[in-house]
Design an enzyme around this catalytic site. Structure first.
Site, mmCIF file in Angstrom:
data_model
loop_
_atom_site.group_PDB
_atom_site.id
_atom_site.type_symbol
_atom_site.label_atom_id
_atom_site.label_comp_id
_atom_site.label_asym_id
_atom_site.label_seq_id
_atom_site.Cartn_x
_atom_site.Cartn_y
_atom_site.Cartn_z
ATOM 1 N N GLY A 135 -8.993 4.350 1.515
ATOM 2 C CA GLY A 135 -8.737 3.828 -0.035
ATOM 3 C C GLY A 135 -9.591 2.728 -0.167
ATOM 4 N N GLY A 171 -10.410 2.914 7.686
ATOM 5 C CA GLY A 171 -8.870 2.321 8.339
ATOM 6 C C GLY A 171 -8.763 3.187 9.496
ATOM 7 N N ASP A 193 -4.060 -3.637 4.477
ATOM 8 C CA ASP A 193 -2.773 -3.892 5.076
ATOM 9 C C ASP A 193 -2.679 -4.867 6.312
ATOM 10 O OD1 ASP A 193 -1.605 -2.628 2.954
ATOM 11 O OD2 ASP A 193 -1.126 -0.614 4.334
ATOM 12 N N ARG A 241 -6.397 -3.838 -4.771
ATOM 13 C CA ARG A 241 -7.537 -3.360 -4.035
ATOM 14 C C ARG A 241 -8.661 -3.501 -4.825
ATOM 15 N NH1 ARG A 241 -6.809 0.510 -0.569
ATOM 16 N NH2 ARG A 241 -4.920 1.058 -0.445
#
Lengths: 341, 341, 341, 341
Positions: A10, A103, A128, A274
């Site tokens: 993302g 990530g 996150d 984001r």
């Protein structure tokens, strides 16, 4: 050396600042040259690779997004060829190694490739903040800042209309954004995946806030679920069997309204969190991650990842980095819960 | 218990969030009551004290400044009565102890009072980030954010006019704001008190930037001085013997212009950096400091100060906290200097 | 004179600045006193009224929301007593007249009350900018600024993922926010209620943008409907007969994705657009509206409303003000449409 | 047609949005091609000209500064060749006409060139808002927004320290920025070149504010001068005969402090006001100016300038546009002065 760079997963504010840090230091100090790998591992699998000269990273520290593009494709996907295909493409371009910015999923793939002998260094990216091997990653503070500013805005309208406002922020498995944006904006309840809370507790905080003459603001991480409540039973499913309401904020809103009698609205911040210009904090952290990653390349510390510990950038094993997610400890939520209601 | 709170020294975003954190937790968990001490130690010396109920801290987490006011007066100043006077006023109000929120000077006074038996807990405040006992303090990230946003703006105009821009930021003894705002904004030179740099180095970076077709941005901490240069000799003093130009940016500007032939302008950000709405980062840190300070009061850890270590809030001795200033380590500047020119 | 003030209808940045302008000028120049009417007409009907001294409007110019509260209750609602009840409550408080700050509905009620002899002055408020009697109202520019900033953010993520992004902004009957935020953010399509557009046109713009290597951004006003398309037929209705997807952005998203093959996401900005700190433009306009409204009271121009014409504040009849909504003229949209695709 | 574009004079947010508007509409609707003229008239005189394809204006609406560069060089300067030289360079590049984006000086030169037969269209640019032929120009609202945000920040610190703050904003001949930023931020005195004010009036407002328990904020346009006061006599001149203090804020600060006894600080916002991302208002206005300018080119309305009247873009003669500066009318200042003290 000739080094590839990819960004995967993302979008996250600060990706471009990492890329710039890598290329500027690599060019000036180590005289490396760089290859941009387009759209994460997809570019490695499909041989979509281009030279990345210094001048192309000019001015990138403050630019959101990633000039390399991103995707969720992986080399171990069906028919993608795995480590063998990756090595083949790297050899074709005489790539001595690559830096994977991403990530948990991205870094797990990097670890697997490393175990098969592919020279790779990781840079952790998680908006996150749920990677256990680093104190914090870039992008997270920007997400908290955007969420906080949004909640500040939503609160004034809630006050004008004497309403309750339920705001849904990111956080599927870990509630860090909800925790920090909730504290920063003075929320009256913070709901996170790590802490089971009943609807009675939620409506209790809401009612207590109303009793003090204020408009309640409830901040909920997307991964939060009410303890002991089957929401889909309450709200039904559509003809395809999907729950009628998408997010947790939309689920909570009618329940709070019905149980307390207080007009309630919801807002899901979604992608707003984001994108766009990273905060100065994230620009600094991302730049430091980038320059540290190229140092690690220079020292041939393949199979490691850069990380923040206190105020220092350190190297940790990729294996260690991807072993468990970093949850919000119960005491951190308890600390915040003092301010509820 | 009945607890006093004072804020002392220069203004700093997050002071109000600390006050709110103390009062909310103290009220709800420990059932303490609170007294506001007006304008730092002045209020203790001059008995300017008022009750501070919970409802007065409502909505303060995002409000800049301090509702208690601040000053640079101290109890050990000429005729101010020292610890004896402080105890007298505290006794009059039945104050069981107080929390002093302030910088190096404030905390040194707190330590001295503690050594004379006055029950006091410290909360560190330094916009310059120069206290060695804590990883970071509230207000600093807001200052960096404001400086970064300002430099982003100034750069576009420098580019339009093909000028060099010299921006002066806060930092008398430590260059942290310059370092981080410089990295975040992609500055071409960062000048800090800790690192001696000659005018030849500065003009070298400026010229190298111009040669690449860009408008150079030089970020200078107010405490920076050119190595081996007597600027007052160059620029003269006024009839009072004061250097003709106030700040370092104004001093550097004509020298850079003269030596490089590049039109050069300066901007001193000054008070802009210490006012207004705190960033979410600072609101969270300030709130955590506030709730931790009242925990320390509850545990009667008089003579200590709250501090951030990694991601944890800890208690440290006031004596330790005020022993030395936290300078920018040479390697942090070297890391940034890679990106110069 | 003793003057009441009420704010009615949806929240809007600048309401507090209007209130402050009224009270400051009324207090200093005309020596009026003021009564706050709580929650719009509800306060008049239910006699929920309080004195509003000058010091209570301190610092309000930059504060979002309304300290008076708001609601959608009206005096002509079932059992609310109409003009008679309003006069009764006004007499009880010796209120010589009142200022109603609100949108089309609020001002229509004000006109009806005026026709029944109630002394009232209007201040136009419409975040959608759809009142024909004034060039622009406060709140609108703030909404456009928030929408623009949000679209800027969403675009970077769309670029990183090579996606199309559909952003829904406010505007039930008039597309002004979509028009201006779309132009400001460089949108590739702007969809407004006033201009019929087919799905083929939308996908044409989206595809043209993709063909130029960019991520398409579609900005849609909430009141837009596709020409010649029965969306509920396509997407179905739930068991209550309601269309399965709430907003226009959610409706368009799967259609665009299906027809173009481009991954598409949606975001509805909703309440974010009407809360929080007003822009400087709106603070100035709101303050001018407030001081002009109290001038109108002083001149006893009951039944009028303040309005902006060019750079001047003028008075217009309430009757004129509420006769028709101000749509986006076709040529303004055509002007913007040049930039599409 | 082949059309040149130049930007001239001081930097201003929105210049790039004008350029983008011109090129996008010219390319898509009229099939014009474009030439970028570097650094204003300097590029015309020195033949520094390059082709400007559509793809180079991509994403420019939100970018501050000007990609064309700017300077204060003019064709009528000593040895620059005047209209003859301009025609020569235009002929060499087969330029059919050009669009000059700039302020009073730039547009006066454009008018003179037009009178000598050079085909030119003007776009007004003045961050000070002092051109009488247009209601407002792009850049001005951004400057007001930056000044307002800065004053909001400075005020919190003034309140914490119980100080008076004097803020100097742009405005050499006209006080529009001071007026609007002063109103928006709730200043206690607004000092502009158009309105003579004595030091007694200033200190009166300052003292009245202090008496109400608040920290006074004085906003002064750079062109303001105290009525009946010879400041240089008071503060002296240096050995070169220059006044010792540069700006009006620095001059006022010691006088206010001395006469009122209130600690007073100053801040000069300077270049901060003319750089960086334009507000959405300015992006829309600049884009509209750009598309209207290329329409005017298409209609061969040489010798005219685009302008805003109410909500419409119109064409006015360059001769009319540059005849007088637009001052703040006395009644606008009086309206604001109600709020002083």
């Amino acid at each position: 050396m000739k080094i590839g760079i990819l960004t995967s997963g993302g979008d996250c504010p600060g990706l471009n600042a990492v890329i710039r840090g890598i290329v500027l230091k690599g060019d000036k100090v180590y005289e490396h040259t760089f290859l941009g790998i387009r759209d994460g591992y997809r570019g490695l699998v499909e041989d979509d690779i281009f030279t990345l000269p210094r001048k192309q990273v000019r001015g990138l520290s403050k630019q959101g997004g990633t000039i390399l593009g991103t995707s969720r494709t992986g080399p171990y996907g069906e028919g993608n060829g795995g480590a063998e295909r990756v090595r083949e493409v790297m050899d074709k371009h005489e790539m001595d190694g690559f830096i994977a910015i991403g990530g948990e999923g991205t870094l797990t793939v990097a670890r697997m490739l490393h175990e098969e002998g592919v020279p790779v260094i990781g840079v952790p990216k998680t908006i996150d903040n749920d990677l256990s091997a680093t104190d914090v990653t870039f992008g997270f503070e920007t997400a908290v800042a955007i969420a906080t500013e949004s909640i500040d805005r939503l609160r004034t309208t809630a006050e004008s209309h004497h309403r309750c406002m339920v705001v849904e922020v990111m956080g599927r498995d870990a509630g860090w954004i909800a925790l920090n944006a909730g504290i920063a904006s003075g929320a009256h309840a913070i709901l996170i995946p790590e802490v089971p809370v009943t609807i009675e507790q939620v409506t209790g905080w809401v009612q207590a806030t109303v009793n003090r003459g204020r408009a309640p603001v409830v901040v909920a991480a997307e991964g939060f679920r009410l303890a002991g409540e089957d929401v889909s039973a309450k709200h039904g499913v559509d003809h395809m069997g999907r729950p009628r309401f998408g997010g947790i904020a939309e689920q909570l809103t009618p329940i709070i309204e019905e149980r307390t009698g207080i007009e309630t609205r919801s807002m899901t911040l979604g992608h707003l969190q984001r994108g766009g210009v990273p905060t100065s904090y994230d620009r600094v952290l991302a730049t430091r991650f980038g320059t540290a990653a190229i140092d690690a390349v220079h020292r041939k510390e393949w199979g490691t990842m850069v990380a923040l510990k206190g105020t220092d950038i350190v190297s940790v094993e990729l294996a260690e980095a991807t072993s468990e997610i970093k949850s919000v400890p119960r005491e951190r939520w308890d600390e915040a819960a003092i301010l509820f209601g």
